[in-house]
Design a protein around this motif. Structure first.
Motif, PDB file in Angstrom:
ATOM      1  N   GLY A 180     -21.220   8.375 -11.956  1.00 15.88           N
ATOM      2  CA  GLY A 180     -20.193   8.432 -10.906  1.00 15.88           C
ATOM      3  C   GLY A 180     -18.789   8.575 -11.119  1.00 15.88           C
ATOM      4  N   GLY A 181     -18.167   8.306 -10.034  1.00 14.08           N
ATOM      5  CA  GLY A 181     -16.519   8.186 -10.448  1.00 14.08           C
ATOM      6  C   GLY A 181     -15.638   9.374  -9.696  1.00 14.08           C
ATOM      7  N   SER A 182     -14.867   9.666 -10.174  1.00 19.16           N
ATOM      8  CA  SER A 182     -13.693  10.523  -9.458  1.00 19.16           C
ATOM      9  C   SER A 182     -13.588  11.705 -10.342  1.00 19.16           C
ATOM     10  CB  SER A 182     -12.617   9.865  -9.107  1.00 19.16           C
ATOM     11  OG  SER A 182     -12.638   8.911  -8.132  1.00 19.16           O
ATOM     12  N   VAL A 183     -13.741  13.011  -9.623  1.00 19.27           N
ATOM     13  CA  VAL A 183     -13.413  13.962 -10.361  1.00 19.27           C
ATOM     14  C   VAL A 183     -12.729  15.097  -9.727  1.00 19.27           C
ATOM     15  CG1 VAL A 183     -15.688  15.127  -9.789  1.00 19.27           C
ATOM     16  CG2 VAL A 183     -14.387  15.677 -12.116  1.00 19.27           C
ATOM     17  N   GLN A 184     -12.084  16.056 -10.176  1.00 21.28           N
ATOM     18  CA  GLN A 184     -11.311  17.217  -9.349  1.00 21.28           C
ATOM     19  C   GLN A 184     -12.586  18.148  -9.004  1.00 21.28           C
ATOM     20  OE1 GLN A 184      -7.923  18.644 -11.367  1.00 21.28           O
ATOM     21  NE2 GLN A 184      -6.475  17.189 -10.135  1.00 21.28           N
ATOM     22  N   LEU A 222     -20.609   5.450  -6.186  1.00 20.55           N
ATOM     23  CA  LEU A 222     -19.667   6.615  -5.061  1.00 20.55           C
ATOM     24  C   LEU A 222     -19.106   7.627  -6.093  1.00 20.55           C
ATOM     25  CD1 LEU A 222     -17.997   7.180  -2.756  1.00 20.55           C
ATOM     26  CD2 LEU A 222     -16.134   5.691  -3.927  1.00 20.55           C
ATOM     27  N   VAL A 223     -19.305   8.901  -5.662  1.00 17.10           N
ATOM     28  CA  VAL A 223     -18.805  10.129  -6.362  1.00 17.10           C
ATOM     29  C   VAL A 223     -17.804  10.721  -5.467  1.00 17.10           C
ATOM     30  CG1 VAL A 223     -19.285  12.408  -6.753  1.00 17.10           C
ATOM     31  CG2 VAL A 223     -20.883  10.677  -7.538  1.00 17.10           C
ATOM     32  N   THR A 224     -16.543  10.951  -5.858  1.00 13.23           N
ATOM     33  CA  THR A 224     -15.176  11.406  -5.102  1.00 13.23           C
ATOM     34  C   THR A 224     -15.055  12.547  -5.723  1.00 13.23           C
ATOM     35  OG1 THR A 224     -14.567   9.007  -4.772  1.00 13.23           O
ATOM     36  CG2 THR A 224     -12.963  10.766  -4.434  1.00 13.23           C
ATOM     37  N   VAL A 225     -14.863  13.621  -4.907  1.00 15.69           N
ATOM     38  CA  VAL A 225     -14.316  15.067  -5.540  1.00 15.69           C
ATOM     39  C   VAL A 225     -12.992  15.332  -4.709  1.00 15.69           C
ATOM     40  CG1 VAL A 225     -14.965  17.321  -6.030  1.00 15.69           C
ATOM     41  CG2 VAL A 225     -16.672  15.517  -6.017  1.00 15.69           C
ATOM     42  N   SER A 226     -12.095  15.382  -5.528  1.00 16.80           N
ATOM     43  CA  SER A 226     -10.724  15.861  -4.999  1.00 16.80           C
ATOM     44  C   SER A 226     -10.642  17.363  -5.244  1.00 16.80           C
ATOM     45  CB  SER A 226      -9.554  15.031  -5.396  1.00 16.80           C
ATOM     46  OG  SER A 226      -9.504  15.194  -6.969  1.00 16.80           O
ATOM     47  N   SER A 227      -9.830  17.817  -4.017  1.00 20.09           N
ATOM     48  CA  SER A 227      -9.460  19.285  -4.069  1.00 20.09           C
ATOM     49  C   SER A 227      -8.154  19.474  -4.883  1.00 20.09           C
ATOM     50  CB  SER A 227      -9.382  19.685  -2.719  1.00 20.09           C
ATOM     51  OG  SER A 227      -8.291  19.039  -1.972  1.00 20.09           O
ATOM     52  N   ASN A 259     -19.766  21.840 -11.416  1.00 16.11           N
ATOM     53  CA  ASN A 259     -19.029  22.770 -10.161  1.00 16.11           C
ATOM     54  C   ASN A 259     -18.780  21.818  -8.780  1.00 16.11           C
ATOM     55  OD1 ASN A 259     -17.563  24.677  -8.946  1.00 16.11           O
ATOM     56  ND2 ASN A 259     -19.457  25.898  -8.536  1.00 16.11           N
ATOM     57  N   LEU A 260     -18.509  20.755  -8.967  1.00 15.89           N
ATOM     58  CA  LEU A 260     -18.609  19.646  -7.767  1.00 15.89           C
ATOM     59  C   LEU A 260     -17.551  20.343  -6.816  1.00 15.89           C
ATOM     60  CD1 LEU A 260     -18.833  16.400  -9.829  1.00 15.89           C
ATOM     61  CD2 LEU A 260     -19.990  17.224  -7.664  1.00 15.89           C
ATOM     62  N   LYS A 261     -17.823  20.068  -5.547  1.00 11.80           N
ATOM     63  CA  LYS A 261     -16.925  20.476  -4.465  1.00 11.80           C
ATOM     64  C   LYS A 261     -16.481  19.278  -3.786  1.00 11.80           C
ATOM     65  CE  LYS A 261     -19.595  24.815  -4.020  1.00 11.80           C
ATOM     66  NZ  LYS A 261     -20.388  25.484  -2.915  1.00 11.80           N
ATOM     67  N   PRO A 262     -15.328  19.108  -2.951  1.00 15.17           N
ATOM     68  CA  PRO A 262     -14.967  17.904  -2.407  1.00 15.17           C
ATOM     69  C   PRO A 262     -16.158  17.357  -1.230  1.00 15.17           C
ATOM     70  CG  PRO A 262     -13.308  19.490  -2.400  1.00 15.17           C
ATOM     71  CD  PRO A 262     -14.425  20.290  -2.988  1.00 15.17           C
TER      72      PRO A 262
END
Length: 118
Positions: free
Chosen positions: A8-12, A113-118, A83-86
């Protein structure tokens, strides 16, 4: 039975993440292992499951982008998310289950938590 999730974590948007979950304890033969997700104020949603037969099922929203794999010998299930999406931003929960006399027994890991930013 304990399920320990990691990853998990944060990714664009457009990026990739991988979630891993390992079961430990007195383990039954799990019928299915996989992942659910839940956002704030939303119901928990099945994301991907892989069955003891080898069959994998996916939510329509993640088909073609997510891949779930299971290593029965290691009691591990991995969710590769590409190909993660917000809208994939959520808390993801590892799940494993098996049949018992009274029905079906589910086990849950701690959320990650998985966070995907635009």
């Amino acid at each position: 039975v304990q399920l320990q999730a990691s990853g998990g974590g944060s990714v664009q948007a457009g990026g990739s993440l991988s979630l891993s979950c390992t079961a430990s304890g007195s383990l039954p033969n799990f019928f299915a292992m996989g992942w659910y997700r839940q956002g704030l104020g939303k119901e928990r949603e099945q994301v991907a499951l892989v069955y003891s037969t080898g069959l994998a099922t996916y939510a329509d929203s993640v088909k073609g982008r997510f891949t779930v794999t299971r290593d029965t010998a290691k009691n591990t299930v991995v969710l590769q998310m590409d190909n993660l999406k917000p809208e994939d931003t959520d808390v993801y929960y590892c799940n494993a289950g098996h049949f018992i006399a009274a029905g079906y027994q589910n086990y849950w890991g701690q959320g990650t938590l998985v966070t995907v930013s635009s």
